[in-house]
Each structure stands twice: as C-alpha cells, then as structure tokens.
Write a protein that holds these residues in place. Structure first.
Motif, PDB file in Angstrom:
ATOM      1  N   GLY A  35       0.822  -1.374  -0.096  1.00 31.16           N
ATOM      2  CA  GLY A  35      -0.261  -0.137  -0.042  1.00 31.16           C
ATOM      3  C   GLY A  35       0.909   0.744   0.357  1.00 31.16           C
ATOM      4  O   GLY A  35       2.586   1.214   0.103  1.00 31.16           O
ATOM      5  N   GLY A  84       0.370   4.284   1.841  1.00 30.27           N
ATOM      6  CA  GLY A  84       0.320   4.840   2.954  1.00 30.27           C
ATOM      7  C   GLY A  84       0.085   6.113   2.971  1.00 30.27           C
ATOM      8  O   GLY A  84       0.260   7.073   3.941  1.00 30.27           O
ATOM      9  N   MET A 127       4.343  -8.908   0.870  1.00 27.62           N
ATOM     10  CA  MET A 127       4.384  -8.350  -0.594  1.00 27.62           C
ATOM     11  C   MET A 127       4.722  -6.753  -0.511  1.00 27.62           C
ATOM     12  O   MET A 127       3.767  -6.053   0.275  1.00 27.62           O
ATOM     13  N   ASP A 140      -2.514  -2.368  -7.636  1.00 26.77           N
ATOM     14  CA  ASP A 140      -2.958  -3.104  -7.751  1.00 26.77           C
ATOM     15  C   ASP A 140      -4.428  -4.133  -6.673  1.00 26.77           C
ATOM     16  O   ASP A 140      -5.095  -4.637  -7.290  1.00 26.77           O
TER      17      ASP A 140
HETATM   18  P1  UTP Z   1      -4.704   0.666   3.321  1.00 26.44           P
HETATM   19  O1  UTP Z   1      -6.730   0.025   2.412  1.00 26.44           O
HETATM   20  O2  UTP Z   1      -5.307   0.520   4.552  1.00 26.44           O
HETATM   21  O3  UTP Z   1      -3.961   0.850   3.034  1.00 26.44           O
HETATM   22  O4  UTP Z   1      -3.867  -0.867   2.927  1.00 26.44           O
HETATM   23  P2  UTP Z   1      -2.593   1.589   2.928  1.00 26.44           P
HETATM   24  O5  UTP Z   1      -1.788   1.750   0.788  1.00 26.44           O
HETATM   25  O6  UTP Z   1      -1.791   1.377   3.634  1.00 26.44           O
HETATM   26  O7  UTP Z   1      -2.868   3.035   3.386  1.00 26.44           O
HETATM   27  P3  UTP Z   1      -4.112   4.956   1.913  1.00 26.44           P
HETATM   28  O8  UTP Z   1      -5.467   3.384   2.058  1.00 26.44           O
HETATM   29  O9  UTP Z   1      -2.761   4.344   1.239  1.00 26.44           O
HETATM   30  O10 UTP Z   1      -3.518   5.571   3.524  1.00 26.44           O
HETATM   31  C1  UTP Z   1      -4.501  -2.145   3.852  1.00 26.44           C
HETATM   32  C2  UTP Z   1      -3.286  -3.278   4.185  1.00 26.44           C
HETATM   33  O11 UTP Z   1      -2.968  -3.860   2.357  1.00 26.44           O
HETATM   34  C3  UTP Z   1      -2.098  -3.342   1.326  1.00 26.44           C
HETATM   35  C4  UTP Z   1      -1.431  -2.760   2.488  1.00 26.44           C
HETATM   36  O12 UTP Z   1      -0.095  -2.016   2.853  1.00 26.44           O
HETATM   37  C5  UTP Z   1      -1.555  -2.816   4.172  1.00 26.44           C
HETATM   38  O13 UTP Z   1      -0.852  -3.769   4.453  1.00 26.44           O
HETATM   39  N1  UTP Z   1      -2.081  -3.198   0.617  1.00 26.44           N
HETATM   40  C6  UTP Z   1      -2.876  -2.353   0.012  1.00 26.44           C
HETATM   41  C7  UTP Z   1      -1.322  -3.770  -0.835  1.00 26.44           C
HETATM   42  O14 UTP Z   1      -0.607  -4.718  -0.686  1.00 26.44           O
HETATM   43  N2  UTP Z   1      -1.074  -3.513  -1.985  1.00 26.44           N
HETATM   44  C8  UTP Z   1      -2.364  -2.519  -2.550  1.00 26.44           C
HETATM   45  O15 UTP Z   1      -2.341  -2.022  -3.560  1.00 26.44           O
HETATM   46  C9  UTP Z   1      -3.189  -1.554  -1.283  1.00 26.44           C
END
Ligand code: UTP
Length: 519
Positions: free
Chosen positions: A114, A116, A170, A226
C-alpha cells in the motif's frame, strides 16, 4: 531512441484504445522525457487495462444495489470465538498450530504494497516507528514475533523441521527497494536471510471517470498498486506460490502491515482453522456499534464475502440477535488463513475472473500547460482487487473471532486524526502489555510508591487480585494515567507467556521495558 515511424505506430495503437492524449505534450518533451514516456506506453498492456476499466465500471454500477435481502450472518457451526472457547480447547488449537510450525508447514505473508497515503510518509509503513521506548518499527516488531514463535514451537516439539517460518512480504514499486535495504541494513532482525522473500505486486494506470489514462506529469503515467488482492496475480507471476510449495508450506497466514498487535501465524487461529479442515479462514473482531465503518464477513447468496458498511442500509446494520449482539458483527481485519492448495486453485483457475473494485480518488494530474496539480475533488479511479475477494471460492470457510483490544490496532492516519494513529497504536500496545504484566503478577507504582490501579473494563476482567471497581478507586482517591508506558520485547513474549519469572511480585515504575538478554 524511437524514430518517426515507431512514433506513428505508437500513436495509432493509442488511438485505437482512445488514449492518444498521452502524447499531447510530446512536442515539448526533452529526449530523456520522450524516452521515459515511450517506454511507459510500450509497457502498458493497453488491451488488458482498458478492458479492466470497462469491466470494473460496469460491475460497480450494477452491483451497487443494496444487498440487504441477500445477506446472512456467519453460520454458528463455522464461527469460533476466542472469548467463548474454554481454556482446554484453546490450548488444543494452540498445540495444533505450534505442531505445524514445528513441522515446517506454516508460512506468513505480509501485505505491504500500500501507499500509506493517509499516514503521509514517503517510506514503507512497515518502517514506521510509532514511538515506543525501544523505537522498534512495525517490521522489527513483526520479525521478532516470528522469532519468538519459532522458539515456542521448537521448545514444545523438540526442534523445528526445515528452515522455520518463511516470511513473504508483498511490496509494490515504491516499497520494494526500501524494504529490502532496510532488512539488509538491520541484518534481517535475526531472521534467516533465506526465510525472507520480498516480492512486488503489479501496478495499474489510473483512469478518469470517462476512461482516459491519467498523466501525472507530461511524460509519466499515473499508476497505483492493484490492491491487496493483487496478491494472487503476484503469487503466480512472481512464482511465489511455487516457492511456498517447494518449501513444503501447507498453511499461510496473510495479514496487513499496519496492525501493531498482529499475532503472526497465530497458532490458536491456525490450529482452529486446521482442526476444522478449512481451506480459507478469516480472523474477525466484533463490530462495536451499527454505524462503525467496518466491513463485515457474512454470506451473500450462500457464499462468504466481506460486505462494506456503505453497501447495506442502516436498518440492516442495526439488526440484533436475541442476545443483543449485532447480527452482522464479524468485523473484517484483513487477517486470513489459506491452505496452499486453496491458493494454487485460486491462481490457476480463479484469479482472472476476480473483479477489480473502484476507488474514487484525487489523483495528481497535469493541467493544460503540463503542470502537475492535486485536484480538490476526486477526478478519477484506481482499480483494486481485495485480498478477501477469494472467500467466495472457499469450500470450507471458517471465522475466528478475537478480542479487539488484544489483537487489532491499525495504523492508518497521522497523529491529529480521531483514530488509528501512531498514538493510538502505541497506547493500545502499552495497554495490552500492562495487562500481560499484571496477569504475571506485577504491580505498577507511581514514583511516590503509591499503587497505580489497573484498568477497569479489562480483557477477561483484570488481574491477580488487583481487581478494583470504579467505586473502590474513587473511594481511595486512586487515579491512574490514561496509559502506563510499558513495553515487552516480542523476543521475550509472543502473547503474554514467559513473564512470571521476570515480574511476579515485583513493583514496576513506568516507563517499563522488558528486553531479551541479547537486546
Ligand atoms: P490500506 O487499504 O489501509 O491502504 O491497506 P494503505 O496503502 O496502507 O493506506 P492508504 O489507504 O494509502 O492510506 C491495507 C493493507 O493492504 C496493503 C497495505 O500495505 C496494508 O497492509 N495493500 C494495500 C497492499 O499490499 N497493496 C495494495 O495495493 C494496497
């Protein structure tokens, strides 16, 4: 460098997909920028991504009708609860989980791709330091929990077969290199190097609502990962599931990077799922109030899935059972169990037909002069698959409900937000560790030696004869701070075990930290 003929071919290809605007700034670009853009467009699987866009938009508009009439709660016979299971059974589950860990059949997989955005840091969230006395980051805490769990399994079953617990992480384009560098710099926090497998998920271009791929700069296409359900494609394309199989891993625990309380490869959860013969399982926490914006695990048309709060009416969200508990209460916390066999079937047969979801976002883009700006309202979509989209493919799905205060405190937002911040994460960890320490017989005192009373509405009551009720506390004039700063190293204790000989009968002052000898 491309010649005129190649550019013409590219233009023709773009216009056949309605994307010729991607070259609108071409005359103004430097040779280096032209190369950047040319390569980006060449690498786009235009046919596939425009198809995804059409499919996603048509799916999301037909799927918007409220689901209320098709919903059923999790069936009792597949719904386990940590709170309502007796000690013997919990121990049985734990031993099943620990035995499999000792047999070398358990792996963990972290979703850390993600961006974050809400937390607002430019580095991977796993490298975030929430400000504990030890200054440990989320990655370090998780690495040390794995080490401790290996020790527990090894002690219980006389050693671990093979290499221990492999940790698959991942990442995505932005988080892979910093993650790899970080672990290397810290000597993998004591894990075996070969047990850490970092891989990258796919990226997809962002689209305007009418299907145009968005330019982030004059020469760069706007792309985003994705979704955490991009896991399944990455497991196939990066041959990660092949690695899982080669190591003889039969069970994987999959979780999110941001939950500071996460129990990696929780043997109780694993043992519960294994003993039920599940191919797929979700750990949940009870939804606390009807309006809480959390997805719930439930059945739709007979198949398990996660339904978001926005997909149901308030009336349905408010439904309660005879015992007063919410009917749809199994709050999803992105904490799952899969058998390797189940994942093999998903990536070979199901992944392509899993739909992307639409996330409407303010996507940085260029104005007519090619200057990048962040729009004030959503201007387009990101397409994401979700890790839980595969629940519907399960032949034997089970749910394990756990106590929120013990297992779930996600880091989503920067400090200042109402919830899920570095401060709440830190405080939730302190609170849990305070309970562990009290349960092991510790007494907390202020600097003047006066006793600090325990928390009242504790998990399973409070501890070791230190229970008090509001009246007692008020009568004695005892006051307690909101939190007591105390931190137990994951190398010492995974979930509250192994503390008595350190703290029983001891008086502790805050800040209190309990470290392993090697720290
Ligand atoms: P979140 O939906 O909370 O997204 O991801 P995020 O990227 O951490 O935070 P925002 O929304 O941009 O503020 C929940 C989990 O899914 C992972 C994130 O790393 C987190 O562990 N994730 C999210 C992925 O692995 N890949 C993605 O494409 C999106």
């Amino acid at each position: 460098m491309m010649n005129g003929a190649e550019l013409e071919i590219l233009e023709a290809r773009l216009s056949s997909f309605g994307q010729q605007h991607l070259l609108q700034f071409w005359p103004q670009l430097s040779p280096a920028e032209r190369k950047e853009l040319f390569d980006e467009i060449l690498n786009l699987k235009l046919e596939e991504v425009t198809q995804f866009f059409k499919r996603t938009m048509s799916f999301s508009s037909t799927d918007q009708k409220k689901l209320d009439d098709r919903l059923q709660p999790v069936a009792d016979d597949v719904y386990g609860s940590a709170l309502r299971t007796n000690e013997d059974k919990l121990e049985l589950y734990e031993n099943i989980g620990l035995r499999e860990i000792a047999n070398g059949t358990v792996g963990v997989l972290l979703l850390a791709g993600g961006q974050g955005t809400r937390l607002g840091v430019s580095y991977p969230k796993g490298m975030y330091n929430v400000g504990l006395p030890s200054q440990k980051t989320l990655y370090q805490i998780q690495a040390e929990r794995i080490r401790r769990l290996e020790t527990l399994a090894s002690e219980k079953f006389n050693g671990i077969k093979g290499n221990g617990i492999p940790w698959y992480i991942m990442t995505s384009e932005h988080t892979k290199e910093p993650t790899l560098d970080y672990f290397a710099k810290h000597n993998y926090f004591g894990l075996k190097r070969e047990n850490l497998v970092v891989f990258e998920q796919g990226m997809l271009p962002c689209f305007t609502f009418d299907g145009k791929i968005i330019l982030e700069t004059k020469s760069k296409i706007s792309k985003s990962p994705d979704g955490n359900g991009g896991l399944y494609r990455a497991l196939r394309e990066k041959k990660i599931l092949d690695d899982v199989e080669r190591r003889g891993i039969q069970y994987l625990h999959v979780y999110c990077v941001d939950n500071i309380l996460v129990k990696m490869a929780d043997p109780v959860f694993m043992g519960f799922a294994i003993s039920k013969g599940a191919d797929c399982a979700a750990k949940t926490v009870e939804k606390t109030f009807p309006e809480e914006a959390v997805g719930v695990v439930c059945k739709v048309d007979g198949k398990y899935r996660v339904v978001e709060y926005s997909e149901i009416t308030l009336n349905t969200a408010k439904r309660r059972n005879d015992d007063g508990r919410l009917t749809f209460s199994a709050g999803n916390i992105c904490n799952h169990f899969f058998t390797t066999e189940f994942l093999r079937n998903i990536i070979d047969n199901e992944e392509n037909s899993l739909m992307h979801h639409v996330a409407k976002k303010k996507i940085p883009t260029v104005d007519e002069n090619g200057k990048t700006f962040v729009p004030s309202a959503p201007n387009g979509i990101k397409m994401e698959k979700f890790v839980f989209d595969v629940f519907q493919c399960s032949k034997n799905f089970v749910v394990w409900d756990v106590v929120r205060d013990e297992e779930f405190s996600p880091l989503k937002n920067a400090d200042g937000a109402a919830k899920d911040t570095p401060t709440t994460a830190r405080h939730d960890l302190y609170t849990l560790h305070e309970r562990f320490l009290r349960k092991a017989g510790a007494v907390f005192v202020n600097k003047d030696k006066s006793i600090i009373p325990p928390l009242l509405n504790g998990l399973n009551g409070t501890t070791n004869g230190q229970e008090a009720n509001n009246n007692d506390i008020e009568k004695c004039g005892m006051k307690r701070p909101e939190v007591i700063v105390c931190e137990i190293s994951p190398l010492v204790s995974y979930s509250g075990e192994n503390l008595e000989h350190f703290v029983a009968g001891k008086t502790l002052c805050q800040p209190f930290t309990l470290r392993a000898p090697e720290e």
